[in-house]
Design a protein around this motif. Sequence first.
Motif, short mmCIF file in Angstrom:
data_model
loop_
_atom_site.label_atom_id
_atom_site.label_comp_id
_atom_site.label_asym_id
_atom_site.label_seq_id
_atom_site.Cartn_x
_atom_site.Cartn_y
_atom_site.Cartn_z
N UNK A 193 -67.99 -22.14 46.68
CA UNK A 193 -66.95 -23.11 47.00
C UNK A 193 -67.46 -24.55 47.08
N UNK A 194 -68.73 -24.72 47.41
CA UNK A 194 -69.27 -26.08 47.52
C UNK A 194 -69.24 -26.80 46.19
N UNK A 195 -69.29 -26.04 45.08
CA UNK A 195 -69.28 -26.68 43.76
C UNK A 195 -67.97 -27.43 43.52
N UNK A 196 -66.88 -26.96 44.13
CA UNK A 196 -65.58 -27.55 43.87
C UNK A 196 -65.44 -28.95 44.44
N UNK A 197 -66.30 -29.30 45.37
CA UNK A 197 -66.18 -30.60 46.02
C UNK A 197 -67.12 -31.64 45.43
N UNK A 198 -67.95 -31.23 44.47
CA UNK A 198 -68.95 -32.15 43.92
C UNK A 198 -68.36 -33.04 42.84
N UNK A 199 -68.77 -34.31 42.83
CA UNK A 199 -68.44 -35.19 41.73
C UNK A 199 -69.39 -34.91 40.57
N UNK A 200 -68.87 -35.02 39.36
CA UNK A 200 -69.66 -34.72 38.17
C UNK A 200 -69.99 -36.03 37.48
N UNK A 201 -71.29 -36.36 37.42
CA UNK A 201 -71.72 -37.61 36.81
C UNK A 201 -71.70 -37.50 35.29
N UNK A 202 -71.29 -38.59 34.64
CA UNK A 202 -71.29 -38.66 33.19
C UNK A 202 -72.37 -39.65 32.75
N UNK A 203 -73.12 -39.32 31.72
CA UNK A 203 -74.20 -40.23 31.29
C UNK A 203 -73.64 -41.50 30.66
N UNK A 204 -74.36 -42.59 30.82
CA UNK A 204 -73.97 -43.86 30.21
C UNK A 204 -74.29 -43.85 28.72
N UNK A 205 -73.54 -44.62 27.96
CA UNK A 205 -73.80 -44.73 26.53
C UNK A 205 -75.10 -45.49 26.29
N UNK A 206 -76.01 -44.96 25.47
CA UNK A 206 -77.27 -45.66 25.19
C UNK A 206 -77.02 -47.04 24.56
N UNK A 207 -77.89 -47.99 24.87
CA UNK A 207 -77.72 -49.35 24.39
C UNK A 207 -77.68 -49.42 22.86
N UNK A 208 -78.49 -48.62 22.19
CA UNK A 208 -78.49 -48.63 20.72
C UNK A 208 -77.11 -48.29 20.16
N UNK A 209 -76.41 -47.36 20.83
CA UNK A 209 -75.09 -46.98 20.36
C UNK A 209 -74.05 -48.06 20.67
N UNK A 247 -75.99 -38.37 22.00
CA UNK A 247 -75.29 -37.43 22.88
C UNK A 247 -76.21 -36.30 23.31
N UNK A 248 -76.94 -35.75 22.35
CA UNK A 248 -77.88 -34.67 22.69
C UNK A 248 -78.94 -35.15 23.68
N UNK A 249 -79.43 -36.37 23.46
CA UNK A 249 -80.50 -36.89 24.31
C UNK A 249 -80.03 -37.17 25.73
N UNK A 250 -78.71 -37.32 25.92
CA UNK A 250 -78.17 -37.64 27.25
C UNK A 250 -78.11 -36.42 28.15
N UNK A 251 -78.34 -35.23 27.59
CA UNK A 251 -78.23 -33.99 28.36
C UNK A 251 -79.51 -33.18 28.24
N UNK A 252 -79.74 -32.26 29.17
CA UNK A 252 -80.96 -31.45 29.10
C UNK A 252 -80.97 -30.56 27.87
N UNK A 253 -82.15 -30.26 27.40
CA UNK A 253 -82.31 -29.35 26.27
C UNK A 253 -82.34 -27.93 26.82
#
Length: 278
Positions: A5-21, A91-97
């Motif tokens: 249930x604790x998962x339901x209260x968490x905010x989900x962070x989104x990665x920022x767009x890389x400067x090159x993009x 996009x791939x680089x913004x998330x874990x492999x």
Amino acid sequence: MSVDPALRTLEIDLPARPQALVELSLLMAEEPQHPQRIAERVASDMALASAVMRAVNSALYGLHGRVQTVHQAVLYLGSSELLGIAYEIGLRAAFPSTAELEPIWRRATLRGVLMGRLAGLLDLERWSAHSAGLFEECGKAALVRHAPAHYPAMLRASQNDDAQLCQIERTGFGVSHDALGAALCESWGLAGTAVCSVRHHVQAVQTRELPVAPPRRGVLALSVLAATLMERPEDIDEVALALAGPAGLEPTLLLRSCRKLAEQQIWQSARRHPTPDA
């Protein structure tokens, strides 16, 4: 499915767009466009340029002979497809492999190419279509990063049924990957038609209907057509004819365009030779 249930209260962070993009998007928005300036910006980033060249020379793009430079790549593929490759890498680089994300990225690569090329054949905005396909499942990546101990089990429980997965996600997190993906598209500055397609693609693919008002139906229709080409290519004529009217597309041209891509069978090449990792 049981979820902490604790998962339901968490905010989900989104990665920022890389400067090159950010810089590449500004170049794409210029009128007139200068493809060589776009190639120069990619080439100036050694890691990005190297990853772009590996992708361009993969089986998916079907180029005859090996492309040696980013400038050659933009001549062969055009600015939109080159930018799509750069965004895929970012996009791939913004998330874990992780193992869970690999099939998601492979589908994203293929779907982006299919939607972009269909858009080009239909005189629709190619970059909006390509980016919509590329980002369609990015909400899943955000949830893998947010809950690595829980979300892979949700993916397995859904058995590749995205409509069922969305229900599981809403129960566990209060948000589904289609809505989360649309939010990431907005934060990365993608076109409204791409955001709309990502937000509604699960429903559209499931029902083969377009639950949005014109003029945002065109790219969403391409999402349904790309899914059909990837999963049930034998149904492409039926789906194309059903969507042509609601999407405002000429039926004969749409059929011809879908058949042209179906004959190329680029998704089969991609399955045999996945795009190299960034």
